[in-house]
Design an enzyme around this catalytic site. Structure first.
Site, PDB file in Angstrom:
ATOM      1  N   CYS A 186       1.092  -1.155  -0.190  1.00  0.00           N
ATOM      2  CA  CYS A 186      -0.516   0.167  -0.298  1.00  0.00           C
ATOM      3  C   CYS A 186       1.099   1.861  -0.176  1.00  0.00           C
ATOM      4  CB  CYS A 186      -0.469  -0.034   1.137  1.00  0.00           C
ATOM      5  SG  CYS A 186      -1.797   1.075   1.188  1.00  0.00           S
ATOM      6  N   CYS A 287      -5.754  -1.977   6.822  1.00  0.00           N
ATOM      7  CA  CYS A 287      -6.552  -1.408   6.637  1.00  0.00           C
ATOM      8  C   CYS A 287      -8.282  -0.972   5.728  1.00  0.00           C
ATOM      9  CB  CYS A 287      -5.598   0.621   5.786  1.00  0.00           C
ATOM     10  SG  CYS A 287      -5.039   0.109   4.303  1.00  0.00           S
TER      11      CYS A 287
END
Length: 423
Positions: A186, A287
């Site tokens: 990410c 997340c």
């Protein structure tokens, strides 16, 4: 296509309890789930998060006031903010305490800041979790933090990019028996990849976030020298491992204001700034999943296939499992086997077999030499002479706080791809 949208007050005044609108607003399509079945995914044609008129949780009261800091009090905390220049900084703001304090420090350093919230949430096929949008409360806090010092906030929609560049890659790796870290991907591909591409025309000097790491940039006279990623002052919260795949092009554009501040001091700063989220707990888990367990997500994407669990030393049958992709080498939790503790020590991907052992830490299993691959040299190229490395060990995607000095076997050192290391 990336979409940037300014956030207005009415959008953020909505209560974060939401429900799914009419099924007519979603478009189902079939995509292979596994060789024996199909799975149903949803593409949302328009925003599905709407205010709920019933069963709404109490929304925390958010203060828009801001305490002022004496310049002498705040100055010691600005050493990682490049305080002697006035810069245009794009600040990644998640609604959490760390990124909020980072924003306030940059603002206190005199920089012109614009905050950006990255929307990468998606929870398709998990209808029971749609009682509330997981990102809406984060966005409410982010807006309140910005309002305290009149910093503009924009939302960047990167759900499609996240699926393509992170999630799809993770799913394929799990199918092959490997377990990559989503946060490493990410940071490299989304936060400091797709996002940087999205704002490339906005002429920001730097991009900042609330990561616990430090970057040392070369002087203006030595722009050809590489930027150096250094450990943060807080060794417990240090996040350099999750930033380890960044390129020089990315590092040269980054500022990490919290790299010089311990976590307990960050909390004190949040209180002194009177941040609306000063009492929020630190986020945990992956997340983009919110409340969904990662094992549930993997089950939806790859499916389940029954296999056997065997003892590594004897080959004795110990039990059954739902698929080798649910297990990581070194894993202890979730095996549900008597007579333990048991640890996963090997996976037979072809035959869907998981091997476990009770002797994971036995003396005869110890070794001083091991091989590493896919080395990432942050300077861009491996050093000409290298005989010793300082290693931070990560087990099961989690970093320990211990460091080890290792000798690199020069006669087996590969130029870029790997090396044989000796403790």
């Amino acid at each position: 296509m990336l979409r940037l949208r300014p956030i207005s007050s009415p959008t953020l005044s909505r209560i974060p309890s939401v429900h799914l609108q009419s099924p007519a607003l979603v478009k189902p399509f079939l995509q292979p789930r596994n060789p024996s079945g199909t799975r149903l995914r949803y593409f949302f044609l328009r925003a599905l998060c709407v205010s709920s008129s019933s069963s709404s949780p109490v929304v925390p009261q958010i203060s828009h006031s801001s305490k002022s800091f004496d310049s002498a009090d705040i100055q010691p905390y600005l050493s990682c903010c490049i305080p002697n220049k006035r810069l245009r900084v794009a600040v990644l703001l998640s609604g959490g305490v760390d990124s909020s304090v980072a924003l306030r420090l940059l603002h206190a350093a005199g920089h012109s800041c614009t905050a950006f919230y990255l929307k990468i949430w998606f929870q398709e096929d998990f209808e029971n979790f749609w009682s509330e949008c997981p990102w809406e409360e984060d966005l409410k806090y982010a807006k309140a933090v910005c309002n305290q010092v009149d910093v503009p906030l924009e939302v960047v929609h990167l759900t499609d990019e996240y699926w393509k560049n992170v999630v799809s890659y993770i799913i394929e790796e799990y199918r092959c028996g490997r377990t990559p870290n989503p946060d490493v991907l990410c940071n490299t591909r989304i936060k400091f990849g797709a996002f940087m591409d999205a704002i490339s025309s906005m002429e920001f000097d730097y991009v900042a976030s609330g990561h616990y790491a430090n970057i040392v940039h070369s002087s203006e006279e030595q722009t050809d020298n590489p930027s150096v990623l250094e450990l943060s002052k807080d060794m417990v919260k240090d996040q350099t491992y999750f930033l380890s795949h960044l390129s020089q092009a990315q590092l040269k554009r980054l500022i990490f204001p919290l790299g010089c501040i311990p976590k307990d001091e960050v909390r004190k700063l949040a209180t002194n700034f009177d941040l609306p989220n000063k009492d929020r707990k630190d986020s945990q888990g992956i997340c983009f999943l919110g409340k969904i367990k990662f094992s549930e997500f993997v089950a939806r994407q790859i499916g389940e296939r029954e296999g056997v669990i065997l003892e590594a030393e004897t080959g004795d049958f110990l039990g059954i499992h739902r698929g080798f992709w649910f297990y990581t080498i070194g894993q202890r939790q979730g095996l549900r086997l008597p007579g333990g503790p048991w640890y996963v020590v090997q996976k037979d991907v072809k035959n869907n077999v998981v091997f476990v052992s009770r002797n994971y830490f036995s003396f005869d299993k110890r070794r001083r030499t091991f091989r590493v691959g896919s080395l990432k040299w942050l300077s861009g190229l491996p050093p000409n002479q290298l005989c010793q490395l300082r290693c931070k060990v990560a087990v099961n995607n989690f970093c320990s706080h211990d460091f080890f000095w290792m000798n690199i076997c020069s006669h087996e050192k590969e130029k870029e791809n790997g090396a044989r290391l000796t403790l």
